[in-house]
Design a protein around this motif. Structure first.
Motif, short mmCIF file in Angstrom:
data_model
loop_
_atom_site.label_atom_id
_atom_site.label_comp_id
_atom_site.label_asym_id
_atom_site.label_seq_id
_atom_site.Cartn_x
_atom_site.Cartn_y
_atom_site.Cartn_z
N MET A 102 4.83 -6.68 4.27
CA MET A 102 3.55 -7.26 3.92
C MET A 102 2.51 -6.19 3.62
SD MET A 102 3.15 -10.57 6.44
CE MET A 102 1.67 -11.06 5.55
N LEU A 103 2.53 -5.11 4.40
CA LEU A 103 1.55 -4.05 4.21
C LEU A 103 1.77 -3.34 2.88
CD1 LEU A 103 -0.82 -2.93 5.80
CD2 LEU A 103 0.68 -1.12 6.64
N ALA A 104 3.04 -3.09 2.54
CA ALA A 104 3.34 -2.44 1.27
C ALA A 104 2.95 -3.33 0.10
CB ALA A 104 4.83 -2.10 1.19
N ALA A 105 3.18 -4.63 0.23
CA ALA A 105 2.82 -5.55 -0.85
C ALA A 105 1.31 -5.62 -1.01
CB ALA A 105 3.38 -6.93 -0.56
N ALA A 106 0.59 -5.69 0.10
CA ALA A 106 -0.87 -5.80 0.05
C ALA A 106 -1.53 -4.53 -0.47
CB ALA A 106 -1.40 -6.12 1.45
N GLY A 107 -0.81 -3.41 -0.43
CA GLY A 107 -1.39 -2.14 -0.88
C GLY A 107 -1.35 -1.93 -2.38
N MET A 182 7.39 1.07 -6.07
CA MET A 182 8.48 1.60 -5.29
C MET A 182 8.15 2.96 -4.71
SD MET A 182 10.87 -0.70 -5.54
CE MET A 182 12.40 0.14 -5.21
N LYS A 183 7.02 3.54 -5.15
CA LYS A 183 6.66 4.89 -4.71
C LYS A 183 5.39 4.87 -3.86
CE LYS A 183 8.54 6.77 -9.01
NZ LYS A 183 8.24 7.57 -10.23
N SER A 184 5.14 3.76 -3.21
CA SER A 184 3.94 3.67 -2.39
C SER A 184 3.90 4.79 -1.37
CB SER A 184 3.91 2.31 -1.67
OG SER A 184 2.82 2.26 -0.79
N GLN A 185 2.73 5.44 -1.28
CA GLN A 185 2.59 6.58 -0.38
C GLN A 185 2.06 6.17 0.99
OE1 GLN A 185 3.65 9.66 -1.32
NE2 GLN A 185 4.40 8.51 -3.09
N SER A 186 1.78 4.89 1.18
CA SER A 186 1.24 4.45 2.46
C SER A 186 2.27 4.59 3.57
CB SER A 186 0.78 2.99 2.36
OG SER A 186 0.37 2.53 3.63
N THR A 187 1.87 5.22 4.67
CA THR A 187 2.77 5.40 5.81
C THR A 187 2.28 4.59 7.02
OG1 THR A 187 1.55 7.38 6.50
CG2 THR A 187 3.46 7.69 5.06
N ALA A 188 1.22 3.80 6.79
CA ALA A 188 0.67 3.02 7.90
C ALA A 188 1.66 1.95 8.32
CB ALA A 188 -0.66 2.38 7.48
N GLU A 189 1.62 1.63 9.61
CA GLU A 189 2.49 0.58 10.13
C GLU A 189 1.63 -0.58 10.61
OE1 GLU A 189 5.06 2.04 13.11
OE2 GLU A 189 6.11 3.45 11.80
N LEU A 190 2.11 -1.76 10.38
CA LEU A 190 1.40 -2.96 10.78
C LEU A 190 2.23 -3.70 11.82
CD1 LEU A 190 -0.99 -4.91 10.37
CD2 LEU A 190 0.35 -6.03 8.58
#
Length: 214
Positions: A102-107, A182-190
């Motif tokens: 969900m976090l990757a999609a929302a980003g 596919m190359k999202s740089q976000s490393t945050a965890e939800l």
């Protein structure tokens, strides 16, 4: 023969088994073909993104396609832009992947995420267990009424879901993709805390009892 009519009920709170959320990808451009092409690319990028999660995804369904022109004024017909969106409903059975997904999609750009909505499978054993508890509750209530009258239960004459008795069952309550997705740089965890589900069952029953002592 004296008859006692009762309603047996049971309520349980259980952990959810599925989580559902909706992702809406959008595109907007002055050119209609450009809007449709961009929308197609973003929708396909999201499909490929979901493929990364394999069996964690129970199912995915296209729940809506919306394309419309935007006009300059309330009465004018001059089109200033075209807007399009594709909605995808995703059902997840592995909650460990839910937050990341969900976090990757929302980003992503031009993306809206709604959810999660927690649920229990329709064929989950918890429904059967709740119904059995409701039957046991009906028997206990009838016995209490009989004892209050100085009588005893003789036999069950009717057992039905609520509303089916001659004189309602189970209810569950509940709760722009660019090419770089596919190359999202976000490393945050939800971290998500699954919402407990309320499962209820009810039955209607009739029993005959011995003669009351009044």
């Amino acid at each position: 023969m004296t008859t006692v009519a009762v309603r047996g009920e049971a309520v349980r709170e259980v952990d959810p088994e599925l989580a559902e959320f909706t992702v809406v990808v959008s595109a907007r451009d002055r050119d209609r073909d450009a809007t449709l092409q961009r929308l197609r690319e973003r929708a396909e990028a999201f499909r490929q993104f979901l493929d990364r999660f394999g069996e964690a995804v129970e199912k995915r369904e296209t729940s809506g396609l919306h394309v419309y022109p935007e006009s300059a004024g309330k009465r004018g017909e001059r089109i200033t832009a075209y807007h399009g969106s594709v909605s995808t409903t995703v059902t997840i059975k592995d909650f460990a992947a839910l937050g990341e997904l969900m976090l990757a999609a929302a980003g992503q750009e031009q993306t809206e995420v709604r959810g999660p909505f927690w649920s229990v499978r329709p064929d989950s054993p918890v429904h059967k267990e709740a119904r059995r508890e409701a039957v046991r509750d009906a028997i206990a209530r009838a016995r209490e009424y009989a004892e209050a009258l100085g009588a005893e239960l003789i036999e069950l004459t009717e057992l039905a879901d609520p509303g089916l008795s001659r004189a309602e069952g189970i209810q569950t309550f509940r709760g722009g993709y660019g090419g770089g997705m596919m190359k999202s740089q976000s490393t945050a965890e939800l971290q998500l805390d699954p919402q407990r589900q309320r499962i209820s069952a009810a039955v209607e029953a009739r029993f005959t009892i011995t003669a009351p002592v009044l």
